[in-house]
Design a protein around this motif. Sequence first.
Motif, PDB file in Angstrom:
ATOM      1  N   SER A  54       0.814  -1.216   0.000  1.00  0.00           N
ATOM      2  CA  SER A  54       0.000   0.000   0.000  1.00  0.00           C
ATOM      3  C   SER A  54       0.846   1.264   0.000  1.00  0.00           C
ATOM      4  CB  SER A  54      -0.922   0.018   1.227  1.00  0.00           C
ATOM      5  OG  SER A  54      -0.168  -0.118   2.419  1.00  0.00           O
ATOM      6  N   ASP A  55       2.118   1.146   0.401  1.00  0.00           N
ATOM      7  CA  ASP A  55       2.987   2.316   0.389  1.00  0.00           C
ATOM      8  C   ASP A  55       4.441   1.871   0.487  1.00  0.00           C
ATOM      9  OD1 ASP A  55       3.419   5.173   0.388  1.00  0.00           O
ATOM     10  OD2 ASP A  55       3.947   5.004   2.511  1.00  0.00           O
ATOM     11  N   VAL A  56       5.297   2.612  -0.170  1.00  0.00           N
ATOM     12  CA  VAL A  56       6.742   2.395  -0.070  1.00  0.00           C
ATOM     13  C   VAL A  56       7.375   3.762   0.153  1.00  0.00           C
ATOM     14  CG1 VAL A  56       8.839   1.608  -1.216  1.00  0.00           C
ATOM     15  CG2 VAL A  56       6.683   0.420  -1.647  1.00  0.00           C
ATOM     16  N   THR A  86      10.675   1.479   3.821  1.00  0.00           N
ATOM     17  CA  THR A  86       9.593   1.072   4.716  1.00  0.00           C
ATOM     18  C   THR A  86       8.442   0.664   3.816  1.00  0.00           C
ATOM     19  OG1 THR A  86      10.309   2.618   6.425  1.00  0.00           O
ATOM     20  CG2 THR A  86       8.054   1.770   6.584  1.00  0.00           C
ATOM     21  N   ILE A  87       8.095  -0.612   3.888  1.00  0.00           N
ATOM     22  CA  ILE A  87       7.082  -1.171   2.999  1.00  0.00           C
ATOM     23  C   ILE A  87       5.835  -1.477   3.815  1.00  0.00           C
ATOM     24  CG2 ILE A  87       6.534  -3.084   1.441  1.00  0.00           C
ATOM     25  CD1 ILE A  87       9.637  -3.137   0.891  1.00  0.00           C
ATOM     26  N   ILE A 110      10.099  -2.974  -5.453  1.00  0.00           N
ATOM     27  CA  ILE A 110       8.793  -3.101  -4.800  1.00  0.00           C
ATOM     28  C   ILE A 110       8.118  -1.740  -4.891  1.00  0.00           C
ATOM     29  CG2 ILE A 110       7.596  -3.545  -2.629  1.00  0.00           C
ATOM     30  CD1 ILE A 110       9.858  -5.423  -1.866  1.00  0.00           C
ATOM     31  N   SER A 111       6.911  -1.741  -5.422  1.00  0.00           N
ATOM     32  CA  SER A 111       6.198  -0.480  -5.578  1.00  0.00           C
ATOM     33  C   SER A 111       4.760  -0.642  -5.108  1.00  0.00           C
ATOM     34  CB  SER A 111       6.229  -0.036  -7.041  1.00  0.00           C
ATOM     35  OG  SER A 111       5.632  -1.036  -7.846  1.00  0.00           O
ATOM     36  N   GLY A 113       1.070  -1.216  -4.966  1.00  0.00           N
ATOM     37  CA  GLY A 113       0.228  -2.046  -5.821  1.00  0.00           C
ATOM     38  C   GLY A 113       0.830  -3.412  -6.126  1.00  0.00           C
ATOM     39  N   SER A 114       2.144  -3.571  -5.908  1.00  0.00           N
ATOM     40  CA  SER A 114       2.735  -4.899  -6.149  1.00  0.00           C
ATOM     41  C   SER A 114       2.363  -5.836  -5.001  1.00  0.00           C
ATOM     42  CB  SER A 114       4.252  -4.792  -6.312  1.00  0.00           C
ATOM     43  OG  SER A 114       4.848  -4.303  -5.141  1.00  0.00           O
ATOM     44  N   THR A 115       2.617  -7.105  -5.197  1.00  0.00           N
ATOM     45  CA  THR A 115       2.249  -8.085  -4.176  1.00  0.00           C
ATOM     46  C   THR A 115       3.493  -8.733  -3.570  1.00  0.00           C
ATOM     47  OG1 THR A 115       2.021  -9.837  -5.825  1.00  0.00           O
ATOM     48  CG2 THR A 115       0.024  -8.604  -5.243  1.00  0.00           C
ATOM     49  N   ILE A 116       3.349  -9.131  -2.307  1.00  0.00           N
ATOM     50  CA  ILE A 116       4.401  -9.864  -1.604  1.00  0.00           C
ATOM     51  C   ILE A 116       3.762 -11.059  -0.914  1.00  0.00           C
ATOM     52  CG2 ILE A 116       5.943  -7.895  -1.244  1.00  0.00           C
ATOM     53  CD1 ILE A 116       4.830  -7.673   1.606  1.00  0.00           C
TER      54      ILE A 116
END
Length: 171
Positions: A54-56, A86-87, A110-111, A113-116
């Motif tokens: 949701s935020d980086v 900070t992800i 990592i941006s 909208g991407s998934t982890i």
Amino acid sequence: MADTNTKGDTKTLVAVLIIFGVLFILGAVQVWRQHDREQAVIARCTEKTTATVSDVSVTHIKKKVRQKAKTTGIKKSRYEEYDEYTISYEYEVEGKSYTDRYRTRAGEGISKGSTINISYDPADPKVNMTSGQEKSSDMLPAVSIALGVVGALLIAGGITAGVKSKSKGAY
């Protein structure tokens, strides 16, 4: 005439070695306990899901580091620079949303909208961890053992110095 400074110097050396040895061993115990806590979380986090970033945010860190030159022994300062990410991420378990965040130096790519991939505790879904956090726990036993060995060597060195000086009459 006996040198009275030798007595004080030896006692100080013995005390310093033993104190630092104890501090290293206490540090080893703390690191081991941290590893145990992390392993308990890993054991509880048995379910896997995908979270959406949701935020980086990126913070550029610049630290002053003192370093001693190997050849000359002269202490020099240098700056260590790196980016800390900070992800923040969101995930859903049984229709309920959860949010969390973690910090890492390896956040490039990592941006928002991407998934982890994360693992979570099915009994308490807010308890979760990323795969990167699981891997960071792998080094803690080695660090703990190294601190313990250094501590034991310092204590042994202090005791040995005390025994040697006592046998020479320095006490």
